[in-house]
Write a protein that holds these residues in place. Structure first.
Motif, short mmCIF file in Angstrom:
data_model
loop_
_atom_site.label_atom_id
_atom_site.label_comp_id
_atom_site.label_asym_id
_atom_site.label_seq_id
_atom_site.Cartn_x
_atom_site.Cartn_y
_atom_site.Cartn_z
N ALA A 8 0.81 -1.19 0.07
CA ALA A 8 -0.02 0.15 0.05
C ALA A 8 1.12 1.20 -0.05
CB ALA A 8 -0.85 -0.03 1.17
N ARG A 12 1.90 3.64 -3.50
CA ARG A 12 1.00 4.95 -3.28
C ARG A 12 1.47 5.96 -4.36
NH1 ARG A 12 -0.83 7.69 1.43
NH2 ARG A 12 -0.03 6.69 3.11
N PRO A 13 0.36 6.46 -4.98
CA PRO A 13 0.81 7.39 -6.02
C PRO A 13 1.56 8.62 -5.48
CG PRO A 13 -1.43 6.79 -6.27
CD PRO A 13 -1.22 6.21 -4.91
N VAL A 20 -5.71 7.20 -8.59
CA VAL A 20 -6.82 6.43 -9.43
C VAL A 20 -8.33 7.11 -9.35
CG1 VAL A 20 -7.86 4.30 -9.78
CG2 VAL A 20 -5.33 4.27 -9.58
N GLY A 48 -8.97 4.82 3.62
CA GLY A 48 -8.42 4.04 2.37
C GLY A 48 -8.90 4.46 1.01
N THR A 49 -9.38 5.85 1.10
CA THR A 49 -10.10 6.17 -0.21
C THR A 49 -9.10 7.30 -0.86
OG1 THR A 49 -11.48 7.80 0.96
CG2 THR A 49 -12.25 5.68 0.07
N GLY A 50 -7.85 7.60 -0.25
CA GLY A 50 -6.94 8.46 -1.02
C GLY A 50 -6.70 9.71 -0.44
N LYS A 51 -7.22 10.12 0.84
CA LYS A 51 -7.05 11.55 1.28
C LYS A 51 -5.55 11.70 1.66
CE LYS A 51 -9.87 10.49 4.77
NZ LYS A 51 -10.09 9.23 4.24
N THR A 52 -5.13 10.91 2.44
CA THR A 52 -3.72 11.14 2.68
C THR A 52 -2.83 11.13 1.30
OG1 THR A 52 -3.78 10.01 4.66
CG2 THR A 52 -1.40 10.57 4.03
N THR A 53 -3.10 10.28 0.65
CA THR A 53 -2.38 10.06 -0.66
C THR A 53 -2.63 11.51 -1.54
OG1 THR A 53 -2.78 7.88 -0.78
CG2 THR A 53 -2.28 8.92 -3.00
N ARG A 198 -6.59 0.86 0.67
CA ARG A 198 -5.47 0.26 1.36
C ARG A 198 -6.01 -1.05 1.88
NH1 ARG A 198 -5.91 3.23 5.65
NH2 ARG A 198 -4.53 4.82 5.29
N1 ATP Z 1 -7.27 6.79 -5.62
C1 ATP Z 1 -6.42 6.10 -5.25
N2 ATP Z 1 -5.40 5.75 -6.47
C2 ATP Z 1 -4.53 5.03 -5.92
N3 ATP Z 1 -4.13 4.28 -4.83
C3 ATP Z 1 -4.84 4.63 -3.69
C4 ATP Z 1 -5.99 5.58 -4.03
N4 ATP Z 1 -6.64 5.68 -2.82
C5 ATP Z 1 -5.86 4.87 -1.76
N5 ATP Z 1 -4.74 4.23 -2.46
C6 ATP Z 1 -3.87 3.36 -1.82
O1 ATP Z 1 -4.37 2.93 -0.63
C7 ATP Z 1 -3.41 3.36 0.34
C8 ATP Z 1 -4.10 4.23 1.62
O2 ATP Z 1 -4.68 5.46 0.90
P1 ATP Z 1 -4.60 6.62 1.82
O3 ATP Z 1 -3.62 6.71 3.03
O4 ATP Z 1 -4.64 8.05 1.09
O5 ATP Z 1 -6.06 6.72 2.36
P2 ATP Z 1 -7.03 7.68 3.50
O6 ATP Z 1 -8.18 8.17 2.61
O7 ATP Z 1 -5.99 8.85 4.01
O8 ATP Z 1 -7.24 6.85 4.74
P3 ATP Z 1 -7.36 6.97 6.38
O9 ATP Z 1 -8.51 7.72 6.59
O10 ATP Z 1 -7.15 5.62 6.77
O11 ATP Z 1 -6.29 7.68 6.59
C9 ATP Z 1 -2.44 4.30 -0.34
O12 ATP Z 1 -1.12 4.08 0.19
C10 ATP Z 1 -2.76 3.72 -1.53
O13 ATP Z 1 -1.67 2.76 -2.07
#
Ligand code: ATP
Length: 326
Positions: A8, A12-13, A20, A48-53, A198
């Motif tokens: 993960a 991570r992009p 994505v 796991g929907t990409g907020k931190t990413t 994630r």
């Molecule tokens: N839109 C996306 N495109 C590609 N990979 C993604 C995407 N969203 C999430 N990921 C993958 O999932 C992992 C977790 O995403 P991220 O940490 O951004 O989630 P989050 O929304 O911040 O979650 P949390 O609320 O648990 O912190 C990333 O390391 C990445 O590998």
């Protein structure tokens, strides 16, 4: 061992272009990069929907590879209170900014874990350092963020990723990692992780430790009973065989060590996919009841009693809707 790196993280992009889907979000963020200006942001959505990413990709694209000196990540629930956050912000805001971008960025994760009072204090801190910093607040539940913060930030809503996006990302990772897989297994990973990328990637990685990734290994690593087990229990209840359904329930709880919550979730999935072709009216009734049972279990009610009651309901209504039509 290679497996020690979390996929993960590895996948991570890095840049907004690599994210994505989440197209609208990416477009809006790209505009900030182009203008080298942005308001405070509020990222809301499930894990796991990409907020931190997205936050990391934004700062990467704003400042280039050396973005780290212009970026501070804080976790609202890790830090001991707002004072610690305030001091860290103060310290960070004091040092130089990049010449081309006139501000630095602070990501505050899990902002919805802060009390309303702490959020008020945070709001004042945000105002104090607006000259030199921009905040990105990330949260799962928008409703837990106080209005004054909501009104001072630009909202970005993150939605669970779609099946085709998750599956194609998993395929890509599996190919890169030279992991063999059944197509159905990747779909199963999506079905049980429901748009949490994630969790989906972690599941793929854990399942790959068993060799080829199959539906069986996916359920194994998730500690879940195969849907067949839950389906059998549902079938028994639907045909009015309450005592047998209860036996099945006990074996799921005891032999498989499933939690009440897991079983409710799988029943919910079973009703959603509706492979048993349960009449619409009955599904509606049961969905409603499942929601109630899940709430009670989360609130601390006894798993077995609640699930027995659910099976009893299914047996009563099943007899009425399914039994009588057979
Ligand atoms: N839109 C996306 N495109 C590609 N990979 C993604 C995407 N969203 C999430 N990921 C993958 O999932 C992992 C977790 O995403 P991220 O940490 O951004 O989630 P989050 O929304 O911040 O979650 P949390 O609320 O648990 O912190 C990333 O390391 C990445 O590998």
């Amino acid at each position: 061992m290679e497996e020690e790196i979390l996929w993960a993280e590895k996948y991570r992009p890095r840049s907004l272009d690599d994210i994505v889907n989440q197209k609208d979000i990416v477009e809006r963020l790209k505009r900030f990069v182009k203008e080298k200006n942005m308001p405070h942001l509020l990222f809301a959505g499930p894990p796991g929907t990409g907020k931190t990413t997205a936050a990391l990709a934004l700062v990467h694209d704003l400042y280039g590879d050396s973005y780290e000196q212009f970026f501070l990540e804080l976790n609202a629930s890790d830090e001991r209170g707002i004072d610690v956050i305030r001091n860290k912000v103060k310290e960070f805001a004091r040092t130089m900014v990049s010449s081309s971008v006139p501000f630095k960025v602070i990501l505050l994760d899990e902002a919805d874990n802060m009390t309303a009072d702490a959020q008020q204090a945070l709001r004042r801190t945000m105002e104090l350092y607006t000259e030199s910093t921009r905040f990105i607040l990330a949260c799962n539940y928008l409703s837990k963020i106080i209005d004054p913060i909501q009104s001072r930030t630009a909202l970005f809503r993150f939605y669970p990723l779609k099946k085709e996006d998750v599956v194609s990302r998993l395929e890509y990772i599996a190919k890169e990692e030279k992991v063999e897989y059944d197509e159905k297994a990747l779909e199963t990973i999506y079905d049980v992780t429901m748009g949490d990328m994630r969790k989906a990637i972690n599941t793929l990685q854990a399942a790959s430790a068993y060799g080829k990734v199959t539906v069986e290994t996916v359920f194994k690593v998730l500690g879940l009973a195969q849907p067949k087990e839950v389906r059998d229990m549902l079938k028994l209840a639907l045909s009015g065989k309450f005592m047998e359904a209860r036996e099945k329930l006990r074996s799921l709880l005891v032999t498989y060590g499933l939690s009440g919550e897991d079983i409710v979730k799988q029943l919910h999935r079973e009703l959603t996919s509706n492979e048993l072709q349960i009449p619409e009216e009955l599904r509606v009734l049961l969905m409603d009841y499942i929601g109630e049972v899940e709430f009670r279990i989360i609130e601390g009610a006894d798993d077995e009693i609640q699930l027995s009651a659910l099976l009893a309901k299914i047996a009563i209504y099943g007899n009425k809707y399914v039994g009588s039509s057979k």
